[in-house]
Design a protein around this motif. Structure first.
Motif, short mmCIF file in Angstrom:
data_model
loop_
_atom_site.label_atom_id
_atom_site.label_comp_id
_atom_site.label_asym_id
_atom_site.label_seq_id
_atom_site.Cartn_x
_atom_site.Cartn_y
_atom_site.Cartn_z
N ASP A 94 -3.14 -49.03 -14.79
CA ASP A 94 -4.34 -48.66 -14.05
C ASP A 94 -5.53 -49.51 -14.49
N SER A 95 -5.58 -49.81 -15.79
CA SER A 95 -6.74 -50.48 -16.36
C SER A 95 -6.70 -51.99 -16.25
N VAL A 96 -5.53 -52.60 -16.31
CA VAL A 96 -5.46 -54.06 -16.33
C VAL A 96 -5.16 -54.67 -14.97
N LYS A 97 -4.63 -53.89 -14.05
CA LYS A 97 -4.26 -54.44 -12.74
C LYS A 97 -5.48 -55.04 -12.05
N GLY A 98 -5.35 -56.27 -11.59
CA GLY A 98 -6.42 -56.94 -10.87
C GLY A 98 -7.39 -57.70 -11.74
N LEU A 99 -7.28 -57.58 -13.07
CA LEU A 99 -8.15 -58.35 -13.95
C LEU A 99 -7.79 -59.84 -13.87
N ASN A 100 -8.81 -60.69 -14.03
CA ASN A 100 -8.63 -62.14 -13.94
C ASN A 100 -8.66 -62.76 -15.33
N VAL A 101 -7.57 -63.41 -15.70
CA VAL A 101 -7.44 -64.03 -17.02
C VAL A 101 -7.46 -65.55 -16.85
N ALA A 102 -8.36 -66.22 -17.55
CA ALA A 102 -8.43 -67.68 -17.51
C ALA A 102 -7.95 -68.26 -18.84
N TRP A 103 -6.92 -69.07 -18.78
CA TRP A 103 -6.42 -69.78 -19.96
C TRP A 103 -7.00 -71.19 -19.93
N ILE A 104 -7.68 -71.58 -21.00
CA ILE A 104 -8.26 -72.91 -21.12
C ILE A 104 -7.69 -73.54 -22.39
N GLY A 105 -6.66 -74.38 -22.28
CA GLY A 105 -6.10 -74.93 -23.50
C GLY A 105 -4.79 -75.66 -23.30
N ASP A 106 -3.98 -75.63 -24.33
CA ASP A 106 -2.73 -76.39 -24.39
C ASP A 106 -1.63 -75.67 -23.61
N SER A 107 -0.59 -76.40 -23.32
CA SER A 107 0.63 -75.82 -22.76
C SER A 107 1.52 -75.45 -23.94
N ASN A 108 1.45 -74.17 -24.35
CA ASN A 108 2.13 -73.78 -25.59
C ASN A 108 2.75 -72.39 -25.48
N ASN A 109 3.27 -71.91 -26.59
CA ASN A 109 4.00 -70.64 -26.59
C ASN A 109 3.12 -69.44 -26.21
N ILE A 110 1.82 -69.50 -26.51
CA ILE A 110 0.95 -68.37 -26.18
C ILE A 110 0.81 -68.22 -24.66
N VAL A 111 0.48 -69.29 -23.98
CA VAL A 111 0.33 -69.19 -22.53
C VAL A 111 1.67 -68.95 -21.85
N TYR A 112 2.76 -69.48 -22.42
CA TYR A 112 4.08 -69.20 -21.84
C TYR A 112 4.37 -67.70 -21.88
N GLU A 113 4.04 -67.07 -23.01
CA GLU A 113 4.31 -65.64 -23.16
C GLU A 113 3.34 -64.80 -22.32
N MET A 114 2.11 -65.28 -22.19
CA MET A 114 1.18 -64.61 -21.28
C MET A 114 1.72 -64.62 -19.85
N LEU A 115 2.26 -65.75 -19.44
CA LEU A 115 2.81 -65.88 -18.09
C LEU A 115 4.07 -65.03 -17.92
N ALA A 116 4.75 -64.74 -19.02
CA ALA A 116 5.95 -63.89 -18.96
C ALA A 116 5.61 -62.42 -18.82
N ALA A 117 4.37 -62.04 -19.18
CA ALA A 117 4.02 -60.62 -19.22
C ALA A 117 2.88 -60.21 -18.32
N MET A 118 1.82 -60.99 -18.28
CA MET A 118 0.61 -60.53 -17.60
C MET A 118 0.73 -60.44 -16.09
N PRO A 119 1.28 -61.43 -15.40
CA PRO A 119 1.47 -61.27 -13.95
C PRO A 119 2.36 -60.07 -13.62
N LYS A 120 3.35 -59.82 -14.46
CA LYS A 120 4.25 -58.68 -14.29
C LYS A 120 3.48 -57.36 -14.35
N CYS A 121 2.39 -57.35 -15.10
CA CYS A 121 1.56 -56.15 -15.25
C CYS A 121 0.45 -56.09 -14.21
#
Length: 348
Positions: free
Chosen positions: A186-213
């Motif tokens: 309920d709280s996170v749906k529709g929030l906009n997350v901007a990643w500014i940085g490297d192509s690395n394990n953190i953004v890969y894992e964000m992409l594995a979880a955040m769109p799903k939520c």
């Protein structure tokens, strides 16, 4: 900013009745936690809610130890090929809280894949312990450990994934953007997350979880550092299912338009020190600053996140130490999400 009070409190909807809703999701978790890409949105939500519940019990109710001691008599091997601060402190204190014994094994302590193959090490170590928490290098190392281990394996970090960090990020975002009485989704749906940085394990894992939520992601990396196509495709499918969006660009100003959360990480990961000079050139203009957020049109209550350790070229002091920054809350939440994962996975 209207949400600053949330930087020191845990979310309120974590009463026992809310936690019980997801008990079944916790009971269906895979044996291992390698990446949140293997978990459903419901399972991710259950872990985050469990983490919030533990945080409330310890910090608000003063519960020093888990009353049931679910890891009593159990030993968890902590295999750390790479040094850490947050991960080690969070994991050892979590095991103690659950009544177990933490056995730290650094790269100088054992021959993990050196004079003994990873397969052999996995079989030997797992025959003597009840769980493995491994911080390694290559993704193949964590998958090999999991394949040949006879006990559950939780990924503390590898070059493609960092699941406990992103669970901590989700908990932090929920605490900040909590809707009264609302669940994580309920709280996170529709929030906009901007990643500014490297192509690395953190953004890969964000992409594995955040769109799903149900979260929208704008991913900005220099053109020389693209997100792998397989990761993009999976994130797109998850986003479509959750009615979210994922976009990619190379312009940091464009990336932060409408952002609720701006995230970055180190540009030079452990073991990449020789690449630093070139990366400073390639990432010119990628420093997160108040000016960048203003030029790009970030939302008025935007917050800043970074998994630490931080370097000055990645984000200005003005942002990093500002009221918009939740980096230390995010760091603390590593403990609560690791605790939730250990309780759910190692206590079975």
């Amino acid at each position: 900013m209207s949400r600053l009070a949330h930087s020191v409190v845990s979310p309120s909807p974590m009463g026992s009745s809310s936690h019980k809703v997801h008990t079944s999701a916790l009971s269906t978790l895979p044996r291992d936690l390698i990446t949140l890409g293997d978990y459903s949105a419901e399972q991710i939500g259950a872990l985050v809610e469990s983490a919030a519940d533990f945080k409330r019990k310890v910090k608000s109710e003063g519960q020093a130890f888990h009353p049931d001691e679910p890891l009593k008599g159990k030993t968890i091997a902590m295999l750390f090929s790479k040094r850490s601060t947050r991960t080690r402190v969070a994991s050892e204190t979590s095991i103690a809280y659950l009544g177990g014994h933490a056995m730290f094994l650094g790269k100088e302590d054992i021959q993990l894949g050196v004079n003994e193959s990873l397969r052999d090490s996995a079989q030997v170590i797992s025959s003597m312990v009840d769980g493995i928490f491994a911080r390694v290098g290559a993704h193949e190392e964590i998958t090999t450990l999991a394949k040949y281990s006879s006990v559950p394996v939780v990924n503390a970090l590898c070059d493609e994934n960092h699941p406990t960090q992103i669970l901590a990020d989700l908990l932090t975002i929920w605490e900040v953007f909590e809707k009264q009485g609302g669940s994580l989704f309920d709280s996170v749906k529709g929030l906009n997350v901007a990643w500014i940085g490297d192509s690395n394990n953190i953004v890969y894992e964000m992409l594995a979880a955040m769109p799903k939520c149900g979260m929208n992601m704008s991913v900005c990396t220099p053109s020389k550092y693209p997100i792998p196509e397989g990761i993009r495709q999976r994130a797109q499918l998850d986003a479509q299912t959750a009615q979210a969006s994922v976009t990619y660009c190379h312009d940091p100003v464009a990336a932060v338009k409408g952002a609720d959360i701006i995230v970055t990480d180190t540009w030079v990961s452990m073991g990449q020190e020789a690449e630093k000079a070139q990366k400073m050139i390639d990432f010119d203009g990628y420093q997160v600053s108040m000016d960048l957020a203003a030029k790009g049109g970030a939302n008025k209550d935007w917050i800043f996140m970074h998994c630490l350790p931080r370097k000055a070229e990645e984000v200005t002091d003005e942002v990093f130490y500002s009221d918009r920054s939740v980096v230390f809350q995010e760091a603390e939440n590593r403990k609560w999400t690791i605790l939730a994962a250990f309780n759910a996975i190692f206590s079975k």
